[in-house]
Write an enzyme that holds these catalytic residues in place. Structure first.
Site, short mmCIF file in Angstrom:
data_model
loop_
_atom_site.label_atom_id
_atom_site.label_comp_id
_atom_site.label_asym_id
_atom_site.label_seq_id
_atom_site.Cartn_x
_atom_site.Cartn_y
_atom_site.Cartn_z
N ASP A 22 2.20 -17.78 27.42
CA ASP A 22 3.41 -17.95 26.36
C ASP A 22 3.83 -16.45 26.70
O ASP A 22 3.79 -15.99 27.28
CB ASP A 22 3.11 -18.07 25.08
CG ASP A 22 4.17 -17.69 24.60
OD1 ASP A 22 4.97 -18.51 24.22
OD2 ASP A 22 3.94 -16.85 23.20
N SER A 23 5.56 -16.55 26.50
CA SER A 23 6.63 -15.59 26.65
C SER A 23 5.90 -14.45 25.93
O SER A 23 6.51 -13.46 26.52
CB SER A 23 8.59 -15.69 26.34
OG SER A 23 7.27 -16.16 25.19
N TYR A 54 11.61 -15.52 26.44
CA TYR A 54 12.35 -16.97 27.58
C TYR A 54 13.01 -17.66 26.91
O TYR A 54 13.70 -18.26 27.76
CB TYR A 54 11.38 -17.36 27.34
CG TYR A 54 10.31 -16.53 28.68
CD1 TYR A 54 9.82 -15.90 29.14
CD2 TYR A 54 9.35 -17.82 29.55
CE1 TYR A 54 8.76 -15.30 30.14
CE2 TYR A 54 8.26 -17.25 30.12
CZ TYR A 54 8.50 -15.71 30.87
OH TYR A 54 7.65 -15.63 31.57
N CYS A 85 4.63 -22.16 25.66
CA CYS A 85 5.59 -21.79 25.66
C CYS A 85 5.98 -22.86 25.28
O CYS A 85 6.69 -23.67 26.60
CB CYS A 85 6.35 -20.91 26.43
SG CYS A 85 7.86 -20.01 26.43
N GLU A 165 8.88 -12.03 13.84
CA GLU A 165 8.04 -11.11 14.25
C GLU A 165 7.73 -9.99 12.87
O GLU A 165 6.80 -9.05 13.53
CB GLU A 165 7.92 -10.88 15.76
CG GLU A 165 8.06 -11.53 16.34
CD GLU A 165 7.60 -11.62 17.77
OE1 GLU A 165 7.54 -10.50 18.37
OE2 GLU A 165 7.37 -12.33 18.79
N CYS A 197 9.36 -24.75 18.82
CA CYS A 197 8.72 -23.11 18.97
C CYS A 197 7.71 -22.48 18.78
O CYS A 197 7.16 -22.69 17.38
CB CYS A 197 10.12 -22.46 18.14
SG CYS A 197 9.88 -20.05 18.88
N THR A 198 7.39 -21.87 19.83
CA THR A 198 5.81 -21.06 19.29
C THR A 198 5.77 -20.09 17.99
O THR A 198 4.78 -20.16 16.67
CB THR A 198 5.72 -20.00 20.14
OG1 THR A 198 6.51 -19.51 20.21
CG2 THR A 198 4.74 -20.38 21.24
N HIS A 199 6.68 -20.08 17.85
CA HIS A 199 6.14 -19.05 16.09
C HIS A 199 6.74 -19.79 14.94
O HIS A 199 6.31 -19.66 13.45
CB HIS A 199 7.60 -18.11 16.60
CG HIS A 199 7.37 -16.95 17.22
ND1 HIS A 199 7.46 -17.13 18.57
CD2 HIS A 199 7.39 -15.43 16.74
CE1 HIS A 199 7.78 -15.90 19.01
NE2 HIS A 199 7.25 -14.77 18.58
#
Ligand code: DGL
Length: 281
Positions: A22-23, A54, A85, A165, A197-199
């Site tokens: 992942d980024s 990214y 990602c 985050e 998206c990952t988050h």
């Protein structure tokens, strides 16, 4: 059997791992699902914290580093690559598959799209992601390949990444921002929404609350892990080479500032990051 990778050749008879990249730390949401559905396998993770985000970079940049990371993971013993990602999946998955034709490469887009097509009733599907993922148009392409009658609506939600985050996952501020981002998708009356998206899986509760009960929320991290599980079942020759154990390795190209916070949100346990930038920019 021959391998195009020198280290692969030396290690062909040795034990391998599942490689994930992942980024940054967001890919831990994918690791979370892998730990849940495939707990026996050992993983090696790379987060490119030196170069993130990214999501606002151009296609060539994302392709270039996705390729470097894939090669690095293979040299470190990865047998399978999971492109956790979404932005890398959007811009780089096709070129990775071309460059590494002998490696099973899993990307985030296809499993989510297949799930959406399966569960939508009104054929109106929404996708949210980074500006890069949305700009790539890859979801639209894959959805229309599967069913030309689908209607597709998308929205880039760049503020979701920093909110996660900062740990603001169930917070009033996040809900307000989600309302602002998702207003059009609500008006469009989508019945399925892909968290591209990952988050975003960490915002699932807030997003579900804003979208309302009738909208299916699709977590690509879960979808990709189910596909991977299926693949391992169907490919025992590969499955048998993957090391079983929990000595997982988490590499980052720079200090993973929010690793602990996201790690805690994902699996409530402490993991030790290794900081090393193999690409010497
Ligand atoms: N991992 C990225 C993605 O899933 C989000 C963070 C970034 O922009 O680097 O698209």
């Amino acid at each position: 059997m021959s391998s195009p990778y020198p280290l692969f050749k030396d290690e062909l008879n040795s034990i391998k791992m599942i490689g994930i990249f992942d980024s940054g730390v967001g890919g831990l949401t994918v690791v979370k699902e892998i730990f849940k559905y495939l707990p026996e396998y050992q993983i090696i993770y790379f987060g490119d914290t030196a170069r993130l985000p990214y999501g606002t970079k151009g296609a060539n940049f994302v392709k270039k580093y996705s390729e470097k990371i894939t090669r690095w993971l293979l040299d470190r013993g990865a047998k399978i690559i999971v492109v956790a990602c979404n932005t890398s999946s959007a811009w780089a998955a096709d070129s990775l598959k071309e460059k590494f034709p002998n490696v099973p490469i899993f990307e985030m887009i296809t499993p989510a799209v297949k799930t959406a097509v399966k569960i939508t009733k009104n054929k109106k599907i929404g996708i949210i992601g980074t500006p890069g993922t949305i700009k790539s148009g890859v979801y639209k392409k894959k959805l229309s390949e599967l069913d030309g009658g689908l209607k597709f609506y998308s929205k880039a939600c760049p503020l979701f990444v920093p909110l996660v985050e900062e740990g603001l996952v169930d917070d009033k501020i996040t809900e307000e921002i989600a309302k602002r981002y998702l207003v059009e998708l609500k008006k469009d009356k989508i019945d399925s929404l892909i968290l591209g998206c990952t988050h975003y899986p960490l915002l699932k509760n807030t997003i579900a609350k804003v979208m309302g009960k009738k909208v299916n929320i699709i977590n690509p991290a879960e979808a990709i892990t189910k596909d991977l599980k299926e693949f391992l079942k169907k490919n025992p020759a590969i499955e048998q080479t993957i090391k079983k154990g929990s000595d997982h390795k988490f590499f980052f190209s720079d200090e993973p500032y929010n690793f602990e916070k996201i790690g805690h949100l994902c699996f409530n346990k402490k993991l030790n990051p290794i900081v090393e930038d193999p690409f010497n920019i």
